[in-house]
Design an enzyme around this catalytic site. Structure first.
Site, PDB file in Angstrom:
ATOM      1  N   ASP A 123      29.302   6.241   3.266  1.00 24.56           N
ATOM      2  CA  ASP A 123      28.339   5.382   2.588  1.00 24.56           C
ATOM      3  C   ASP A 123      28.283   4.068   3.352  1.00 24.56           C
ATOM      4  OD1 ASP A 123      26.803   3.902   0.874  1.00 24.56           O
ATOM      5  OD2 ASP A 123      28.034   4.252  -0.889  1.00 24.56           O
ATOM      6  N   ASP A 164      27.960  13.725  -4.223  1.00 21.91           N
ATOM      7  CA  ASP A 164      29.287  13.116  -4.269  1.00 21.91           C
ATOM      8  C   ASP A 164      29.404  12.349  -5.563  1.00 21.91           C
ATOM      9  OD1 ASP A 164      29.594   9.848  -3.667  1.00 21.91           O
ATOM     10  OD2 ASP A 164      27.623  10.700  -3.235  1.00 21.91           O
TER      11      ASP A 164
END
Length: 376
Positions: A92, A271
């Site tokens: 991320d 996720d």
């Protein structure tokens, strides 16, 4: 990175495919355990590989940038060498972490200024800088810097936020295109579709993202306070535009039911911290519903944790024993719960894939949503 779309289930937008990276192949739909600082809390990589069979994990740019830092990661040869994980990693960009620390950050055209949650030091994340950072980390899949708009934002805020995110995206994409990886394997860059709960903004963002022709695309800014039905609507709006021959990643979502509904709407990758975070607090997700392991009802239940479940812990430990560990505040309780929940999430997406390929996903999904939302 290559993506082979193998099947779309009749009566649904649910898809089965395979993503090929230099660190291995990933069958989709896939759930990715979250390893924020380079580790999945309480779970050894041996268990992730051999017992849970995770094909890919996440790292977080914000946290890894602050600690251990880029110098250490570079000296180690990237995160794969540093932590010993030899399968794919996605990072991320750190945008969500920066923007969740609202008291310690300021947004400017050049990027996001923020203070470290560790020592209060000042830092700047730019769209170009987070690409450079992720190059050093060595993630197989890198994410664009964006502003994660709150799900309750009004239209004017969402409009300005999306405009900034899209300007940042152009800069990040240019940086990605003009740089290369440091460690001899391919890295790819996923743009992120934002736009809050406003269909016109989501369509605009999805069209721009699609035009980049990136190897994969992400949907961000959902499960952040908006109603669940609004989240599903936005997924449908976006996936109607995003290219069908590229993987679609729904960021930070969610419950087992959320994942099944999103798969039904054409999402490939997921996720969420829920299986490990909720597990550490005593919540177990199973094929028959949700258990709170601190409840008195499990104190004398000596049946397996989840009989016939997808992982060894489901048969080795009883409900009574795991409850005992939780009420005794034993660390082993959190480890068992984390392993169980991750194994369940991976089992769920593998079963979804099996039913997509068999052509009966809609009927199976309807039954499973009812089962996994029960409170036991």
């Amino acid at each position: 990175m290559e993506f082979n779309l193998e099947a779309v289930c009749p009566g649904s937008d649910a898809r089965a495919g395979t993503i090929y990276t230099d660190h291995g192949a990933i069958s989709t739909p896939i759930f990715m355990p979250v390893g924020t600082v380079g580790s999945v809390k309480g779970v050894h990589f041996r268990e992730l590989r051999d017992d849970i069979d995770a094909k890919i994990i996440l790292g977080n740019t914000y946290h890894l940038y602050l600690r251990p830092g880029l110098e250490i990661l570079s000296q180690a040869g990237g995160l794969h060498k540093f932590n010993g994980w030899d399968r794919p990693i996605l990072t991320d960009s750190g945008g969500f972490q920066v923007f969740s620390l609202s008291a310690n950050r300021k947004l400017r055209e050049e990027g996001a200024y923020f203070r470290s949650h560790i020592d209060g030091s000042k830092h700047l994340f730019t769209p170009e800088g987070v690409v450079d950072i992720q190059r050093v980390i060595g993630a197989d899949i890198m994410m664009a810097l964006d502003e994660c708009t709150p799900g309750t934002a009004d239209f004017d805020y969402a409009r300005k936020s999306l405009d900034l995110t899209m300007r940042w995206l152009r800069r990040g994409w240019d940086r990605y295109r003009e740089t290369s990886g440091h460690y001899g394997y391919r890295q790819v860059f996923f743009p992120i579709v934002q736009g809050c709960v406003y269909p016109e903004l989501r369509r605009e963002a999805a069209k721009m993202v699609a035009d980049f022709g990136a190897e994969g695309n992400a949907i961000g800014g959902l499960a952040v306070g908006e109603p669940t039905e609004a989240m599903y609507e936005m997924i449908e709006v976006v996936n109607d535009i995003l290219p069908k021959d590229r993987p679609r990643y729904l960021m930070g979502v969610g419950t087992p039911a959320n994942i099944l509904e999103a798969i039904d709407r054409g999402v490939d990758m997921f996720d969420c911290v829920m299986p490990t975070r909720n597990g550490r607090n005593g919540m177990l997700f199973t094929r028959n519903g949700i258990m709170n392991m601190r409840n008195r009802k499990w104190a004398d239940d000596f049946s397996p944790l989840d009989e016939g479940g997808p992982c060894y812990v489901d048969e080795v430990y009883s409900k009574a024993y795991v409850r005992h560990l939780f009420v005794s505040n034993e660390l082993l309780a959190m480890q068992i719960a984390s392993i169980h929940n991750l194994a369940f999430y991976l089992w769920l997406v593998r079963e979804a894939r099996r039913h997509i390929l068999a052509g009966d996903f809609p009927a199976w999904k309807k039954e499973m949503v009812e089962r996994v939302t029960r409170r036991l």
